[in-house]
Scaffold this motif. Structure first.
Motif, PDB file in Angstrom:
ATOM      1  N   ARG A  16     -97.605  47.636 105.226  1.00 34.25           N
ATOM      2  CA  ARG A  16     -97.391  48.856 104.445  1.00 34.25           C
ATOM      3  C   ARG A  16     -98.276  48.840 103.188  1.00 34.25           C
ATOM      4  O   ARG A  16     -98.101  49.676 102.296  1.00 34.25           O
ATOM      5  CB  ARG A  16     -95.919  48.987 104.051  1.00 34.25           C
ATOM      6  CG  ARG A  16     -94.981  49.116 105.234  1.00 34.25           C
ATOM      7  CD  ARG A  16     -93.520  49.108 104.804  1.00 34.25           C
ATOM      8  NE  ARG A  16     -93.183  50.289 104.023  1.00 34.25           N
ATOM      9  CZ  ARG A  16     -92.647  51.389 104.538  1.00 34.25           C
ATOM     10  NH1 ARG A  16     -92.395  51.455 105.841  1.00 34.25           N
ATOM     11  NH2 ARG A  16     -92.350  52.428 103.777  1.00 34.25           N
ATOM     12  N   ALA A  17     -99.193  47.894 103.111  1.00 35.07           N
ATOM     13  CA  ALA A  17    -100.049  47.736 101.933  1.00 35.07           C
ATOM     14  C   ALA A  17    -101.082  48.862 101.855  1.00 35.07           C
ATOM     15  O   ALA A  17    -101.606  49.318 102.876  1.00 35.07           O
ATOM     16  CB  ALA A  17    -100.762  46.390 101.973  1.00 35.07           C
ATOM     17  N   ASP A  18    -101.394  49.282 100.652  1.00 36.38           N
ATOM     18  CA  ASP A  18    -102.354  50.374 100.454  1.00 36.38           C
ATOM     19  C   ASP A  18    -103.707  50.060 101.089  1.00 36.38           C
ATOM     20  O   ASP A  18    -104.348  50.942 101.676  1.00 36.38           O
ATOM     21  CB  ASP A  18    -102.539  50.647  98.959  1.00 36.38           C
ATOM     22  CG  ASP A  18    -101.312  51.272  98.306  1.00 36.38           C
ATOM     23  OD1 ASP A  18    -100.432  51.759  99.049  1.00 36.38           O
ATOM     24  OD2 ASP A  18    -101.234  51.268  97.062  1.00 36.38           O
ATOM     25  N   ALA A  19    -104.156  48.811 100.961  1.00 32.58           N
ATOM     26  CA  ALA A  19    -105.469  48.448 101.500  1.00 32.58           C
ATOM     27  C   ALA A  19    -105.497  48.588 103.019  1.00 32.58           C
ATOM     28  O   ALA A  19    -106.507  49.013 103.598  1.00 32.58           O
ATOM     29  CB  ALA A  19    -105.826  47.022 101.095  1.00 32.58           C
ATOM     30  N   ASP A  20    -104.402  48.247 103.667  1.00 29.30           N
ATOM     31  CA  ASP A  20    -104.353  48.364 105.126  1.00 29.30           C
ATOM     32  C   ASP A  20    -104.195  49.815 105.575  1.00 29.30           C
ATOM     33  O   ASP A  20    -104.730  50.215 106.614  1.00 29.30           O
ATOM     34  CB  ASP A  20    -103.221  47.502 105.677  1.00 29.30           C
ATOM     35  CG  ASP A  20    -103.548  46.018 105.602  1.00 29.30           C
ATOM     36  OD1 ASP A  20    -104.726  45.670 105.788  1.00 29.30           O
ATOM     37  OD2 ASP A  20    -102.637  45.212 105.352  1.00 29.30           O
ATOM     38  N   ILE A  21    -103.464  50.608 104.799  1.00 31.59           N
ATOM     39  CA  ILE A  21    -103.387  52.042 105.105  1.00 31.59           C
ATOM     40  C   ILE A  21    -104.779  52.660 105.019  1.00 31.59           C
ATOM     41  O   ILE A  21    -105.169  53.474 105.858  1.00 31.59           O
ATOM     42  CB  ILE A  21    -102.411  52.746 104.149  1.00 31.59           C
ATOM     43  CG1 ILE A  21    -100.984  52.250 104.378  1.00 31.59           C
ATOM     44  CG2 ILE A  21    -102.480  54.266 104.332  1.00 31.59           C
ATOM     45  CD1 ILE A  21     -99.968  52.796 103.389  1.00 31.59           C
ATOM     46  N   ALA A  22    -105.552  52.239 104.034  1.00 33.98           N
ATOM     47  CA  ALA A  22    -106.918  52.747 103.881  1.00 33.98           C
ATOM     48  C   ALA A  22    -107.777  52.368 105.089  1.00 33.98           C
ATOM     49  O   ALA A  22    -108.587  53.171 105.566  1.00 33.98           O
ATOM     50  CB  ALA A  22    -107.540  52.217 102.594  1.00 33.98           C
ATOM     51  N   LYS A  23    -107.604  51.134 105.600  1.00 36.12           N
ATOM     52  CA  LYS A  23    -108.354  50.716 106.791  1.00 36.12           C
ATOM     53  C   LYS A  23    -107.983  51.580 107.995  1.00 36.12           C
ATOM     54  O   LYS A  23    -108.854  51.971 108.787  1.00 36.12           O
ATOM     55  CB  LYS A  23    -108.080  49.246 107.094  1.00 36.12           C
ATOM     56  CG  LYS A  23    -108.681  48.262 106.103  1.00 36.12           C
ATOM     57  CD  LYS A  23    -108.348  46.827 106.496  1.00 36.12           C
ATOM     58  CE  LYS A  23    -108.921  45.831 105.503  1.00 36.12           C
ATOM     59  NZ  LYS A  23    -108.591  44.432 105.870  1.00 36.12           N
ATOM     60  N   ALA A  24    -106.694  51.864 108.146  1.00 34.39           N
ATOM     61  CA  ALA A  24    -106.253  52.712 109.248  1.00 34.39           C
ATOM     62  C   ALA A  24    -106.842  54.116 109.110  1.00 34.39           C
ATOM     63  O   ALA A  24    -107.307  54.705 110.094  1.00 34.39           O
ATOM     64  CB  ALA A  24    -104.730  52.772 109.286  1.00 34.39           C
ATOM     65  N   GLN A  25    -106.845  54.638 107.903  1.00 28.18           N
ATOM     66  CA  GLN A  25    -107.405  55.974 107.679  1.00 28.18           C
ATOM     67  C   GLN A  25    -108.898  56.023 107.970  1.00 28.18           C
ATOM     68  O   GLN A  25    -109.405  57.016 108.490  1.00 28.18           O
ATOM     69  CB  GLN A  25    -107.111  56.413 106.238  1.00 28.18           C
ATOM     70  CG  GLN A  25    -105.638  56.688 105.980  1.00 28.18           C
ATOM     71  CD  GLN A  25    -105.312  56.831 104.503  1.00 28.18           C
ATOM     72  OE1 GLN A  25    -106.106  56.438 103.640  1.00 28.18           O
ATOM     73  NE2 GLN A  25    -104.147  57.378 104.191  1.00 28.18           N
ATOM     74  N   GLU A  26    -109.600  54.949 107.655  1.00 31.00           N
ATOM     75  CA  GLU A  26    -111.036  54.886 107.945  1.00 31.00           C
ATOM     76  C   GLU A  26    -111.278  54.936 109.451  1.00 31.00           C
ATOM     77  O   GLU A  26    -112.174  55.647 109.923  1.00 31.00           O
ATOM     78  CB  GLU A  26    -111.637  53.619 107.348  1.00 31.00           C
ATOM     79  CG  GLU A  26    -111.718  53.620 105.828  1.00 31.00           C
ATOM     80  CD  GLU A  26    -112.151  52.270 105.270  1.00 31.00           C
ATOM     81  OE1 GLU A  26    -112.497  51.378 106.078  1.00 31.00           O
ATOM     82  OE2 GLU A  26    -112.127  52.107 104.038  1.00 31.00           O
ATOM     83  N   LEU A  27    -110.486  54.181 110.214  1.00 29.35           N
ATOM     84  CA  LEU A  27    -110.653  54.202 111.665  1.00 29.35           C
ATOM     85  C   LEU A  27    -110.280  55.565 112.221  1.00 29.35           C
ATOM     86  O   LEU A  27    -110.955  56.088 113.118  1.00 29.35           O
ATOM     87  CB  LEU A  27    -109.803  53.108 112.315  1.00 29.35           C
ATOM     88  CG  LEU A  27    -109.839  53.078 113.846  1.00 29.35           C
ATOM     89  CD1 LEU A  27    -111.266  52.907 114.362  1.00 29.35           C
ATOM     90  CD2 LEU A  27    -108.943  51.958 114.375  1.00 29.35           C
ATOM     91  N   ARG A  28    -109.209  56.167 111.712  1.00 30.49           N
ATOM     92  CA  ARG A  28    -108.807  57.488 112.179  1.00 30.49           C
ATOM     93  C   ARG A  28    -109.902  58.521 111.931  1.00 30.49           C
ATOM     94  O   ARG A  28    -110.152  59.399 112.761  1.00 30.49           O
ATOM     95  CB  ARG A  28    -107.497  57.897 111.515  1.00 30.49           C
ATOM     96  CG  ARG A  28    -106.293  57.224 112.141  1.00 30.49           C
ATOM     97  CD  ARG A  28    -105.088  57.061 111.255  1.00 30.49           C
ATOM     98  NE  ARG A  28    -104.795  58.142 110.330  1.00 30.49           N
ATOM     99  CZ  ARG A  28    -103.798  58.079 109.445  1.00 30.49           C
ATOM    100  NH1 ARG A  28    -103.017  56.991 109.379  1.00 30.49           N
ATOM    101  NH2 ARG A  28    -103.568  59.080 108.629  1.00 30.49           N
ATOM    102  N   ALA A  29    -110.576  58.428 110.800  1.00 26.65           N
ATOM    103  CA  ALA A  29    -111.665  59.356 110.508  1.00 26.65           C
ATOM    104  C   ALA A  29    -112.784  59.236 111.537  1.00 26.65           C
ATOM    105  O   ALA A  29    -113.375  60.238 111.961  1.00 26.65           O
ATOM    106  CB  ALA A  29    -112.207  59.102 109.095  1.00 26.65           C
ATOM    107  N   ILE A  30    -113.065  57.990 111.956  1.00 23.49           N
ATOM    108  CA  ILE A  30    -114.092  57.773 112.981  1.00 23.49           C
ATOM    109  C   ILE A  30    -113.618  58.307 114.329  1.00 23.49           C
ATOM    110  O   ILE A  30    -114.349  59.016 115.032  1.00 23.49           O
ATOM    111  CB  ILE A  30    -114.423  56.274 113.092  1.00 23.49           C
ATOM    112  CG1 ILE A  30    -115.069  55.772 111.800  1.00 23.49           C
ATOM    113  CG2 ILE A  30    -115.341  56.008 114.286  1.00 23.49           C
ATOM    114  CD1 ILE A  30    -115.216  54.257 111.733  1.00 23.49           C
TER     115      ILE A  30
END
Length: 241
Positions: A16-30
């Motif tokens: 639930r960490a912000d850094a990991d949410i950001a990684k998930a969002q980056e992959l979703r954008a791709i």
């Protein structure tokens, strides 16, 4: 951060960490071809499948634990009227934003790890109903008429759980379609994630939402854990274990 499982070069962890949410969002954008972040993200547990060699996130999804009192807070409730599920007495989890990196979309080991992680989460939290939105690319219904006809004929959800219409633009396929589906054509046009849900005994809403923002058509999809065929449960738990 919790490691759910590790298979070969893939490690699956939840966070639930912000850094990991950001990684998930980056992959979703791709994977989705557009920036993708919303107010639901901070409420969810995010599951990330990583390449242990490079550390790159190759697949992800998010899980939001709910019950009858909180189901209206789900992402799906923005598009579907879910008051029928307020009577559901068990634990529900909304699974959303499932995606894989386009370069690894057909890697069976990667997908097995993702589903194994989902199984581990469901078992650990005694989940009774898994649900979410299953998406078709684009908003034109014509390429998917056999698929929708198949859903109408074989996979409509039980009346007592079915969502009612809420979104302004919908395709009421259960009411409007009268064609007999070509099953081979239907399966070719059915999104892989939805096919997997259906093989697990999943069911769908009687209408599809036309989502112009995401450029998709989607159907509400539910999987009651007790209805998953025993053989498939064994396969999933073998990966999860």
């Amino acid at each position: 951060m919790t490691v759910l499982l590790q298979k070969g070069r893939f490690r699956v962890r939840q966070s639930r960490a912000d850094a990991d949410i950001a990684k998930a969002q980056e992959l979703r954008a791709i994977a989705f071809g557009c920036s993708d972040a919303d107010a639901i993200d901070p409420l969810c547990t995010h599951v990330l499948v990583e390449d242990t060699n490079s550390g790159e996130v190759l697949s992800c999804f998010r899980m939001l634990q709910l019950d009858g009192k909180t189901v209206a807070q789900s992402y799906s409730a923005q598009f579907y009227e879910l008051s029928a599920l307020e009577a559901y007495e068990g634990v529900m989890v909304e699974m959303g934003r499932f995606c894989t990196h386009p370069d690894h979309a057909n890697d069976p080991d990667l997908l097995r790890c993702a589903w194994g992680a989902m199984t581990a989460y469901v078992d650990a939290h005694n989940v009774g109903l898994l649900f979410g939105c299953s998406s078709y690319a684009g908003t034109d219904t014509d390429p998917y008429l056999d698929s929708f006809a198949m859903l109408k004929e074989r996979h409509l959800g039980p009346r007592h759980w079915l969502p009612r219409i809420k979104a302004p633009k919908v395709f009421r396929f259960a009411k409007e379609l009268s064609r007999t589906p070509d099953i081979k054509a239907a399966l070719r046009k059915t999104p892989p994630l939805l096919r997997t849900y259906l093989m697990m005994g999943g069911w769908v809403s009687d209408h599809a939402v036309v989502d112009d923002r995401m450029n998709t058509l989607h159907v509400f999809t539910g999987v009651e854990i007790r209805a998953i065929p025993s053989a498939r449960k064994r396969l999933l738990r073998a990966v999860a274990g």
